[in-house]
Write a protein that holds these residues in place. Structure first.
Motif, mmCIF file in Angstrom:
data_model
loop_
_atom_site.group_PDB
_atom_site.id
_atom_site.type_symbol
_atom_site.label_atom_id
_atom_site.label_comp_id
_atom_site.label_asym_id
_atom_site.label_seq_id
_atom_site.Cartn_x
_atom_site.Cartn_y
_atom_site.Cartn_z
ATOM 1 N N GLU A 110 0.827 -1.205 0.000
ATOM 2 C CA GLU A 110 0.000 0.000 0.000
ATOM 3 C C GLU A 110 0.864 1.258 0.000
ATOM 4 O O GLU A 110 0.552 2.252 -0.672
ATOM 5 C CB GLU A 110 -0.918 -0.001 1.222
ATOM 6 N N LEU A 111 1.991 1.224 0.731
ATOM 7 C CA LEU A 111 2.884 2.383 0.761
ATOM 8 C C LEU A 111 3.500 2.645 -0.621
ATOM 9 O O LEU A 111 3.631 3.796 -1.041
ATOM 10 C CB LEU A 111 3.993 2.157 1.800
ATOM 11 N N LEU A 112 3.865 1.583 -1.324
ATOM 12 C CA LEU A 112 4.393 1.753 -2.671
ATOM 13 C C LEU A 112 3.341 2.331 -3.603
ATOM 14 O O LEU A 112 3.640 3.168 -4.465
ATOM 15 C CB LEU A 112 4.886 0.404 -3.210
ATOM 16 N N ARG A 113 2.083 1.906 -3.409
ATOM 17 C CA ARG A 113 1.010 2.418 -4.257
ATOM 18 C C ARG A 113 0.792 3.902 -4.003
ATOM 19 O O ARG A 113 0.642 4.700 -4.932
ATOM 20 C CB ARG A 113 -0.288 1.646 -3.988
ATOM 21 N N ARG A 114 0.810 4.294 -2.720
ATOM 22 C CA ARG A 114 0.565 5.698 -2.379
ATOM 23 C C ARG A 114 1.718 6.601 -2.820
ATOM 24 O O ARG A 114 1.504 7.707 -3.324
ATOM 25 C CB ARG A 114 0.382 5.845 -0.860
ATOM 26 N N THR A 115 2.944 6.118 -2.618
ATOM 27 C CA THR A 115 4.105 6.964 -2.862
ATOM 28 C C THR A 115 4.484 7.048 -4.333
ATOM 29 O O THR A 115 4.750 8.125 -4.866
ATOM 30 C CB THR A 115 5.317 6.451 -2.053
ATOM 31 N N PHE A 116 4.503 5.888 -5.007
ATOM 32 C CA PHE A 116 5.006 5.845 -6.369
ATOM 33 C C PHE A 116 3.926 5.483 -7.389
ATOM 34 O O PHE A 116 4.228 5.287 -8.563
ATOM 35 C CB PHE A 116 6.141 4.823 -6.477
ATOM 36 N N ASP A 117 2.663 5.368 -6.946
ATOM 37 C CA ASP A 117 1.572 4.955 -7.824
ATOM 38 C C ASP A 117 1.922 3.632 -8.498
ATOM 39 O O ASP A 117 1.677 3.432 -9.690
ATOM 40 C CB ASP A 117 1.294 6.039 -8.876
ATOM 41 N N LEU A 118 2.521 2.728 -7.711
ATOM 42 C CA LEU A 118 2.958 1.431 -8.212
ATOM 43 C C LEU A 118 2.202 0.339 -7.482
ATOM 44 O O LEU A 118 2.394 0.140 -6.282
ATOM 45 C CB LEU A 118 4.470 1.271 -7.997
ATOM 46 N N ASP A 119 1.328 -0.342 -8.182
ATOM 47 C CA ASP A 119 0.535 -1.426 -7.600
ATOM 48 C C ASP A 119 1.247 -2.740 -7.876
ATOM 49 O O ASP A 119 1.141 -3.312 -8.962
ATOM 50 C CB ASP A 119 -0.868 -1.430 -8.211
ATOM 51 N N VAL A 120 1.978 -3.250 -6.879
ATOM 52 C CA VAL A 120 2.784 -4.446 -7.084
ATOM 53 C C VAL A 120 1.940 -5.701 -7.237
ATOM 54 O O VAL A 120 2.436 -6.739 -7.683
ATOM 55 C CB VAL A 120 3.783 -4.640 -5.918
ATOM 56 N N PHE A 121 0.674 -5.643 -6.853
ATOM 57 C CA PHE A 121 -0.199 -6.808 -6.956
ATOM 58 C C PHE A 121 -1.043 -6.799 -8.225
ATOM 59 O O PHE A 121 -1.879 -7.676 -8.414
ATOM 60 C CB PHE A 121 -1.098 -6.901 -5.731
ATOM 61 N N ALA A 122 -0.845 -5.818 -9.094
ATOM 62 C CA ALA A 122 -1.594 -5.768 -10.352
ATOM 63 C C ALA A 122 -0.791 -6.465 -11.447
ATOM 64 O O ALA A 122 0.368 -6.135 -11.688
ATOM 65 C CB ALA A 122 -1.868 -4.323 -10.751
ATOM 66 N N CYS A 123 -1.391 -7.438 -12.101
ATOM 67 C CA CYS A 123 -0.732 -8.155 -13.188
ATOM 68 C C CYS A 123 -0.781 -7.290 -14.446
ATOM 69 O O CYS A 123 -1.865 -6.876 -14.879
ATOM 70 C CB CYS A 123 -1.418 -9.496 -13.454
ATOM 71 N N VAL A 124 0.381 -7.009 -15.021
ATOM 72 C CA VAL A 124 0.441 -6.144 -16.197
ATOM 73 C C VAL A 124 -0.029 -6.856 -17.459
ATOM 74 O O VAL A 124 -0.253 -6.233 -18.492
ATOM 75 C CB VAL A 124 1.872 -5.615 -16.408
#
Length: 227
Positions: free
Chosen positions: A197-211
């Motif tokens: 969640e911190l990565l999503r908030r800070t860098f707009d990076l959703d690590v759990f989203a499959c590209v």
């Protein structure tokens, strides 16, 4: 501080671009490399690839050719970027393996002891104390780049600790005597926010989203040892 925290995004980004051949393409090119050529070489998602390349540009490692519409069309390594890519990919790969563990870092630090995690973390801390084996640069520009890379590497370790300690009450405990003396109430603990969640908030990076399919990833296991 911001340079350290940038390492949490820069290390996996640079490592991924290196694994897909993007950095080799940029390094070998004598001039500008068209964005579509990078897409073809890496077979990457165009949106995520733009974010990755802009992240490198924000660190001063890439120059961007931007159309009037505001869209990037080509990229070129800067002198600073060429210096960085001579030393960064290999140590970035070392710390990237630690990032999945950072998602549940608080559980490992303040929960049951985890010998493999302690061993892996100890090795990285020792590497950090040795400045990651990156020797001083021969001139001011080279040393500036080396310091930037070292800061990124340190940040992968420092970032999770900065979040975990206050959430675990360490910060409150350190100020408790002064607070009691002034008869001031203690602050309530900050609710825990996991690293995804911190990565999503800070860098707009959703690590759990499959590209690839747009679905949601989930954690299956944590790898505690290097291959």
């Amino acid at each position: 501080m911001f340079n350290h925290l940038a390492g949490i995004a820069m290390a996996p980004t640079v490592r991924a671009l290196a694994d897909r051949g993007a950095l080799e393409l940029l390094t070998e090119a004598p001039g500008w490399v068209v964005f579509d050529e990078i897409v073809k070489r890496t077979r990457a998602n165009r949106g995520y690839l733009r974010v990755a390349l802009r992240l490198m540009a924000s660190s001063g490692w890439l120059s961007r050719h931007v159309e009037q519409s505001g869209r990037d069309t080509a990229y070129q390594l800067t002198a600073k970027g060429r210096l960085a890519l001579e030393i960064a990919p290999q140590p970035y790969g070392e710390v990237v393996a630690f990032l999945p563990k950072a998602i549940s870092f608080e559980d490992h630090v303040f929960g049951a002891s985890n010998a493999p995690l302690v061993s892996a973390l100890s090795e990285l801390v020792e590497r950090a104390c040795q400045r990651w084996g990156i020797r001083p640069g021969p001139d001011t520009d080279s040393e500036e780049v080396r310091d930037q890379v070292r800061g990124h590497l340190d940040g992968v370790l420092v970032g999770p600790v900065m979040v975990v300690l206050p959430q675990a009450g360490v910060e409150e405990a350190s100020v408790a005597p002064q607070a009691v003396a002034r008869k001031e109430p203690m602050k309530e603990k900050t609710p825990r926010v996991d690293w995804a969640e911190l990565l999503r908030r800070t860098f707009d990076l959703d690590v759990f989203a499959c590209v690839r399919c747009g679905g949601r990833r989930r954690v299956l296991a944590y790898v505690m040892a290097y291959a």
